[in-house]
Design a protein around this motif. Structure first.
Motif, mmCIF file in Angstrom:
data_model
loop_
_atom_site.group_PDB
_atom_site.id
_atom_site.type_symbol
_atom_site.label_atom_id
_atom_site.label_comp_id
_atom_site.label_asym_id
_atom_site.label_seq_id
_atom_site.Cartn_x
_atom_site.Cartn_y
_atom_site.Cartn_z
ATOM 1 N N ARG A 459 -0.665 -6.520 3.342
ATOM 2 C CA ARG A 459 -1.251 -5.886 2.163
ATOM 3 C C ARG A 459 -1.852 -4.658 2.326
ATOM 4 O O ARG A 459 -1.790 -3.704 1.659
ATOM 5 C CB ARG A 459 -1.858 -7.017 1.362
ATOM 6 N N HIS A 460 -2.848 -4.510 3.519
ATOM 7 C CA HIS A 460 -3.681 -3.522 3.878
ATOM 8 C C HIS A 460 -2.831 -2.270 4.269
ATOM 9 O O HIS A 460 -2.924 -1.191 3.994
ATOM 10 C CB HIS A 460 -4.373 -3.967 5.153
ATOM 11 N N PHE A 461 -1.646 -2.663 4.916
ATOM 12 C CA PHE A 461 -0.619 -1.475 5.457
ATOM 13 C C PHE A 461 0.393 -1.438 4.425
ATOM 14 O O PHE A 461 1.316 -0.628 4.663
ATOM 15 C CB PHE A 461 0.078 -2.020 6.506
ATOM 16 N N GLY A 462 0.317 -1.954 3.096
ATOM 17 C CA GLY A 462 1.267 -1.691 2.166
ATOM 18 C C GLY A 462 2.803 -2.500 2.261
ATOM 19 O O GLY A 462 3.742 -1.986 1.791
ATOM 20 N N LEU A 463 2.775 -3.291 2.998
ATOM 21 C CA LEU A 463 3.955 -4.167 3.105
ATOM 22 C C LEU A 463 4.355 -5.278 2.210
ATOM 23 O O LEU A 463 3.386 -5.846 1.706
ATOM 24 C CB LEU A 463 4.022 -4.818 4.594
ATOM 25 N N SER A 464 5.511 -4.813 1.605
ATOM 26 C CA SER A 464 5.830 -5.916 0.646
ATOM 27 C C SER A 464 6.170 -7.182 1.273
ATOM 28 O O SER A 464 6.049 -8.173 0.425
ATOM 29 C CB SER A 464 6.952 -5.454 -0.396
ATOM 30 N N ARG A 465 6.588 -7.228 2.321
ATOM 31 C CA ARG A 465 6.985 -8.591 3.019
ATOM 32 C C ARG A 465 6.497 -8.344 4.577
ATOM 33 O O ARG A 465 6.862 -7.345 5.211
ATOM 34 C CB ARG A 465 8.324 -8.759 2.720
#
Length: 517
Positions: A459-465
């Motif tokens: 979530r910190h790096f903006g990954l959805s999965r």
């Protein structure tokens, strides 16, 4: 003439190193011929486990522990936890077998081609003695270097045929290495403390290594200074329900600046303040905040981005500053608010409150549950010195075997290994060593069935999965049973309290698998 083995055994006995942590291989066996009855061999089923057990034991005893590895393969297996021991500043003498000298020119099976290079840079010193007769002296030197601040592992490669060769006696010596610090610099810092309006202390693991717990309390109370734990402090450094304790700094510039903005002077002792985990722009400290750092490791002082520095033993320096600050008058800081109660239903926050309520007095917590660390820091306070250990490197697979080593060192005391399910699987075979040692160890596995810390970082790096984080299907009770450890699985509060009470009351190792969402 005495053999290298006889001389080494006598040396180890004098140095108080009568426990050998290892996983035996062919090139090490001659060391154990006629193994003395007053020595103990602690068997680990994999070398990473061996290394971490020794690390925990060394930290708990404050004396170097002896590790015996098998040639290059064993050293390779141990490297992850050797890195952790280096970051923990754990004093270790790591030995590894080498093939017989007479066949080394032919690159024999199970030989180490570059034995002293392989463990670097995670050892302070490495040696393969030029002569068999030099082996005991090399081990003595490794011990003294390991026990010289900053503490850390040293490495000695020993050809298999050396142990039966004649050797030369080695005298065990005492090397006093505690550094009280430069008095002029300490006086300058003491003067700044006396004139500061709102000073703060930031304490790292070195305060625990140096036994500076009481000195830190005296200084904080004399100065009426707020106290913070340094980012990723691997030991407990201050009573965490003391009115002056203000919690744990995060490993980010923005958190450090925001949390310390109210202070005009920050004194950092026993470890770095600027141990960052994610990159970010901006200052390292608030604009109007002065800083000093005190540590026994010159490297830590050299990479500090700002402020003055003093090379010193943390306990000695803090005690000197406390004596120099008697009579300071400033307002007592506001008492921090009590932590919020956990929500209803099973969660890691609820688990921490129940462990805190039910743990025996003086219990020691060895933690490796990254996604639950915030809940632990808020709701499971460490109240006595030397009651908390974790990995300083961030590498997994440390806490379970380290807990076994600590339990061996502190016989009769309750040790709690607090693990995430992902972390537990890295060195799960340490359960065998715990069962063999019959230590009062409570292994608590918080099972959320995934690498939750990586989900948070995603979530910190903006990954959805985030790929590769699903851990569903592991049965820790079955694994414990296979290693000879009694276990229970819990899914409700009632089951949790009953299982914790059972585990904390047993004299043999136990495992509780705690299912959380």
């Amino acid at each position: 003439m005495s053999t290298v083995r006889d001389i080494t055994i006598a040396l180890l006995r004098t140095l108080g190193m009568t426990r050998v942590f290892g996983n035996p291989g062919s090139t090490e066996l001659p060391l154990f011929r006629d193994f003395p009855a007053d020595f103990e061999y602690v068997l680990g089923l994999q070398e990473a486990t061996v290394l971490a057990m020794a690390d925990g034991h060394a930290q708990a005893t404050r004396n170097a522990a002896l590790v015996n590895l098998h040639s290059s393969a064993g050293v390779g297996h141990a490297l992850g936890n050797l890195f952790t021991a280096y970051k923990n500043q754990a004093p270790l003498v790591v030995t590894a077998g080498q093939q017989a000298r007479s066949i080394l020119p032919f690159e024999p099976f199970l030989h180490a081609e570059r034995p002293t290079e392989f463990p670097r840079p995670f050892v302070k010193w490495a040696c393969e003695p030029a002569r068999a007769a030099d082996v005991p002296r090399a081990i003595a030197r490794a011990y003294h270097i390991a026990m010289t601040p900053p503490f850390g592992p040293c490495f000695v490669s020993v050809p298999v045929d050396d142990w039966d060769q004649p050797g030369e006696p080695v005298e065990a010596r005492t090397l006093a290495m505690s550094n009280p610090g430069d008095r002029a610099a300490l006086d300058q810092l003491a003067a700044q403390l006396r004139s500061a309006k709102n000073p703060a202390l930031v304490l790292g693991a070195g305060v625990a290594r140096d036994q500076g717990w009481e000195a830190a309390i005296v200084l904080a109370e004399a100065q009426r200074a707020c106290v913070y734990a340094a980012p990723f402090a691997a030991r407990n450094v201050f009573p965490e329900r003391h009115p002056l304790f203000r919690g744990f700094l995060k490993a980010s510039r923005s958190d450090v600046v925001a949390r310390l903005a109210r202070h005009d002077l920050v004194v950092i002792a026993g470890g770095p303040l600027n141990l960052y985990h994610t990159e970010a722009p901006g200052p390292h400290l608030p604009a109007d905040t002065a800083s000093w750092i005190i540590d026994d490791n010159p490297a830590v002082l050299s990479w500090a981005p700002s402020g003055n520095a003093i090379l010193a033993n943390s306990r000695m320096a803090l005690a000197y500053l406390a004596a120099a600050g008697v009579g300071v008058q400033r307002p007592i800081p506001d008492t921090p608010a009590s932590p919020a109660p956990p929500p209803e239903g099973m969660s890691d926050r609820l688990v921490m409150t129940r462990i805190a309520a039910l743990r025996p007095t003086g219990a020691i917590v060895v933690e490796e549950a990254p996604s639950s660390r915030g809940a632990m820091q808020e709701l499971l306070p460490m109240l006595t010195p030397d009651s908390f250990y974790t990995t300083a490197s961030g590498g997994l697979g440390y806490a379970l075997p380290a807990a076994v080593g600590i339990a061996l060192a502190r016989r009769g005391e309750r040790v709690i290994a607090l693990l995430g399910d992902g972390s537990a699987m890295y060195s799960i075979q340490a359960l065998f060593s715990a069962a063999r040692a019959a230590v009062p160890l409570s292994v608590l596995v918080i099972a959320n069935r995934r690498y939750e810390a990586l989900e948070q970082f995603g979530r910190h790096f903006g990954l959805s999965r985030v790929e590769g984080t699903d851990l569903s299907g592991i049965d820790f009770c079955a694994i414990a049973s296979g290693h000879g450890v009694a276990s229970r699985r819990v899914e409700t509060l009632e089951e949790l309290d009953a299982a914790l009470a059972w585990s904390f009351g047993e004299t043999a190792p136990t495992l509780v698998e705690i299912m959380v969402p």
